[in-house]
Design an enzyme around this catalytic site. Structure first.
Site, PDB file in Angstrom:
ATOM      1  N   ASP A  44      56.896  27.501  50.361  1.00 25.01           N
ATOM      2  CA  ASP A  44      56.590  27.039  49.333  1.00 25.01           C
ATOM      3  C   ASP A  44      57.879  27.209  47.622  1.00 25.01           C
ATOM      4  OD1 ASP A  44      53.600  27.044  48.296  1.00 25.01           O
ATOM      5  OD2 ASP A  44      54.947  25.196  47.454  1.00 25.01           O
TER       6      ASP A  44
HETATM    7  C1  GLC Z   1      53.540  24.651  44.560  1.00 25.45           C
HETATM    8  C2  GLC Z   1      52.396  24.463  45.677  1.00 25.45           C
HETATM    9  C3  GLC Z   1      52.628  23.399  46.628  1.00 25.45           C
HETATM   10  C4  GLC Z   1      53.344  22.150  46.066  1.00 25.45           C
HETATM   11  C5  GLC Z   1      54.999  22.509  46.017  1.00 25.45           C
HETATM   12  C6  GLC Z   1      55.805  21.811  45.027  1.00 25.45           C
HETATM   13  O1  GLC Z   1      53.261  25.707  43.981  1.00 25.45           O
HETATM   14  O2  GLC Z   1      51.955  25.890  46.055  1.00 25.45           O
HETATM   15  O3  GLC Z   1      51.666  22.720  47.332  1.00 25.45           O
HETATM   16  O4  GLC Z   1      53.755  21.455  47.312  1.00 25.45           O
HETATM   17  O5  GLC Z   1      54.586  23.690  44.626  1.00 25.45           O
HETATM   18  O6  GLC Z   1      55.511  21.254  43.894  1.00 25.45           O
END
Ligand code: GLC
Length: 713
Positions: free
Chosen positions: A270
């Site tokens: 993430d």
């Molecule tokens: C965010 C979220 C995730 C998302 C990623 C990209 O922090 O936790 O769900 O896909 O970053 O934006």
């Protein structure tokens, strides 16, 4: 499950052997596509430094030329990759297209409330079609978190508290997003692996203490169902499990996901989760973050640049085995081949059937709202005077919910606008003034009902936004009390993303509909339901608590040692109040009524050996529509293993089906019960069915007592 044939796997190996170490690491690196110029990106692509870009979801402009420009831009980067990068490896372009693009569909928790696999798949197919022509080929969805705490703002992003409904909804979304993995498709990304919905206190980025038993039987199944539906990628979660950050956990990434769930795609971290390993206290510096995330099983790093900065040096210094890099690149290339990106790397424009998409959105919004209470005041009649008021009467923005992005708020009708267009000129409706303004009952002569539009702002849901109190806002509660004193039947339309605690107001209403954050068509659909053109048939994907203090409260809990009521544990757990929630998982009323026959079964015993051979028992119920109008019911099948080597949940959903039944008519539902429905992962983490008695329930919610007992011998 083998993703590719031998020949393609051999192609992958030859690509890996012809890449330099830095070029391999480039395939493990995702960069942002919003902090540079097109030429700068192309330079990096030519050097093989980047294998994918995260692309922001642009604000909706309604101007196709802007969207053509996005496709041109992304196709142009892709062309550089195909023609000028080492080995001509295509790029992935990912974005958070969670529950809508041109058109905003309900938040995923609300789509789950429709309990309709085919409709869910069509919603996500539409989203992929609306989005892919702008050049994207990858979405960071579906969300498969299993939420046990509605204070957590991200419970709105997933398929709810039950592993089976959550997994079925996620699997339908994967089928919808990926389709035939052609031009109008998006690669799916199952997230946030794993245990993100179990964080203490519903506080984001925190710790989840999950036993192997709960991991295997509650949190992993929904991911397994989505992976079995063909999902090609997984995103690791921010949280830790039992003292280990997921993003560095060999146990969760390499053993449970890649080995035991047989996952052949790749894991992306993430956003910044790799460098956060330092904050979580398992890495002394960013170099160490890179090593333990790569060794842990994170194949691709989302934007925090620890991989491109440190992995090559770690390999050359002997601190990291190059095979870890090779395995990660193998998985990334496997996905790019499986998604046909080598053959068809570019996105082409195409027409979208907007009328069909609008009809689908209207349908899902008419079939996922949950009728919680109705003493007969609903449906309303167009011939009777109605008063509409409340802080959400004119609301537009909150209908889209968390993680919408590409929408034009002006195109989203408010409840007032929807009522005016639905009832037309001279419609028998009056509207309240300011959101909480008062008005005299005289101004509502012959008023047959007051409809209050209430709810929570979308900004109280989503990432890093939890609430400490699940009751409705004080000003809304005061309004409800004031309206109750008018002496006119009171209807509540509750537009929330998460389950809210309505215990302190429910008795003041004559009818309540849970309307969710339902997207672009929330208001027009709600008018159809309020006036009876649509018969509500949504069912709760999460338990609705009575009060905040009950949390966590979910239906498939293990039986307590004393005072067991039919479900949810003890009947008197709290001084002065009950442990029972306000409404249970799976609950939802209709404007008609359904009568379920007792479950029947051709035989009530089955041997372990027959189960091992794949034999099943077929449970059948007949359901009669005893009311005055057609309607859809969701027959839900629950299992209870009465005695096991481990404690088993008091109810476990193993099947559901939604059917329309004409008034006065009867139809039947069947559920096949076999090893998959009766078994569980024991303390040794093997899946097994054990001999003994099982209760099989079939009804319209988790607390149904309509059952048959079967025996495994
Ligand atoms: C965010 C979220 C995730 C998302 C990623 C990209 O922090 O936790 O769900 O896909 O970053 O934006």
């Amino acid at each position: 499950m083998k993703l590719l044939d031998k020949k393609t796997e051999e192609k992958i190996e030859s690509i890996i052997s012809s890449l330099t170490l830095e070029q391999k690491i480039g395939q493990m690196n995702q960069s942002v596509a919003w902090a540079g110029t097109e030429e700068q990106y192309k330079e990096r692509i030519r050097r093989g430094e980047v294998g994918t870009f995260i692309v922001g979801v642009p604000a909706y402009t309604g101007d196709r030329s802007a969207e053509h420009e996005r496709r041109r831009f992304l196709n142009s980067l892709q062309k550089t990759a195909i023609e000028e990068s080492p080995c001509g490896i295509p790029l992935l372009f990912g974005a958070d297209v969670i529950h809508g693009y041109d058109l905003v569909y309900p938040i995923p928790l609300a789509t789950a409330a429709a309990f309709d696999r085919d409709l869910t798949e069509k919603v996500y197919r539409n989203i992929a079609v609306e989005c892919a022509r702008d050049g994207l080929n990858w979405t960071f969805a579906p969300v498969l978190d299993l939420p046990h705490d509605p204070r957590w703002g991200r419970c709105v992003e997933d398929g709810g508290e039950d592993p089976y409904l959550n997994g079925q909804t996620g699997a339908a979304a994967v089928r919808g997003f990926q389709g035939d993995l052609g031009n109008a498709s998006l690669i799916a990304c199952c997230k946030h692996y794993i245990g993100y919905g179990a964080m203490e206190g519903g506080r984001d980025y925190h710790n989840s203490d999950i036993s192997d038993y709960y991991m295997d039987n509650y949190y992993a199944p929904s991911f397994k169902m989505a992976l079995d539906a063909g999902a090609l990628t997984v995103m690791s979660s921010f949280n830790s499990v039992a003292g280990e950050p997921v993003t560095a956990s060999k146990k969760l990434l390499r053993d449970l996901l890649k080995k035991r769930m047989d996952f052949e795609g790749f894991v992306i971290s993430d956003y910044d989760a790799v460098k956060q390993l330092e904050t979580q206290g398992v890495a002394a510096d960013k170099r160490e973050c890179a090593r333990i995330a790569a060794e842990g099983g994170v194949d691709m790093e989302m934007v925090d640049t620890c991989y491109p900065k440190y992995l090559a040096d770690l390999v050359r210094s002997g601190e990291l085995d190059e095979e870890v890099i090779n395995e990660a690149v193998r998985r990334v290339l496997r996905v790019k081949f499986a998604a046909n990106l080598f053959e068809n790397p570019y996105k082409e424009d195409y027409e979208i059937d907007k009328a069909e998409h609008a009809a689908d959105a209207l349908r899902v919004c008419s079939e996922n709202v949950v009728l919680l209470k109705n003493n007969g005041v609903l449906p309303l009649s167009k011939d009777e005077q109605v008063f509409m008021a409340g802080p959400y009467l004119n609301e537009k923005h909150s209908h889209v919910g968390a993680w919408a992005g590409h929408y034009d708020v002006q195109t989203i009708p408010s409840f007032r606008e929807a009522a005016e267009s639905y009832l037309g000129e001279g419609g028998k409706v009056q509207f309240g003034g300011s959101p909480f303004g008062d008005f005299e009952v005289e101004s509502m002569e012959n008023c047959k009902a007051v409809v209050l539009f209430l709810g929570e702002t979308l900004f109280s849901t989503g990432e890093a936004v939890s609430v400490d109190d699940l009751t409705l806002p004080e000003d809304q509660i005061a309004l409800i009390h004031r309206m109750k004193k008018k002496g006119v039947p009171l209807v509540g339309v509750i537009c929330c993303g998460r389950p809210r605690a309505l215990g302190n107001v429910i008795d003041l209403f004559d009818a309540v509909i849970y309307g969710w954050h339902n997207g672009s068509y929330a208001a027009p659909a709600m008018m159809r339901v309020l006036y009876g053109d649509a018969n509500p048939c949504g069912h709760l994907p999460m338990t609705l608590p009575r009060v905040t203090g009950q949390i966590p409260v979910y239906y498939n809990a293990l039986s307590p040692a004393r005072d067991v009521n039919e479900y949810y544990g003890r009947a008197t757990s709290y001084y002065g109040t009950t442990a029972a929630p306000l409404y249970p998982f799976g609950y939802g009323l209709s404007y008609t009524a359904f009568e379920y026959s007792a479950p029947e079964c051709d035989k009530t015993e089955i041997s372990l050996s027959d189960l091992e051979k794949g034999k099943k028992l077929r449970i059948k119920v007949t359901v009669k529509n005893t009311g005055e109008r057609d309607g859809k019911t969701v027959a839900q099948c629950y299992v209870r293993d009465l005695v096991g080597s481990m404690m088993r949940p008091v109810r476990q959903l193993v099947g559901y089906e939604k059917k329309n039944i004409r008034r006065g008519r009867t139809t039947s539902f069947t559920f096949d019960i076999g090893k998959e429905q009766l078994g569980f992962f024991g303390s040794d983490r093997t899946f097994r069915v054990e001999k003994g008695e099982f209760e099989i329930y079939v009804g319209e919610c988790a607390t149904t007592t309509n059952k048959i007992t079967i025996k495994v011998i």
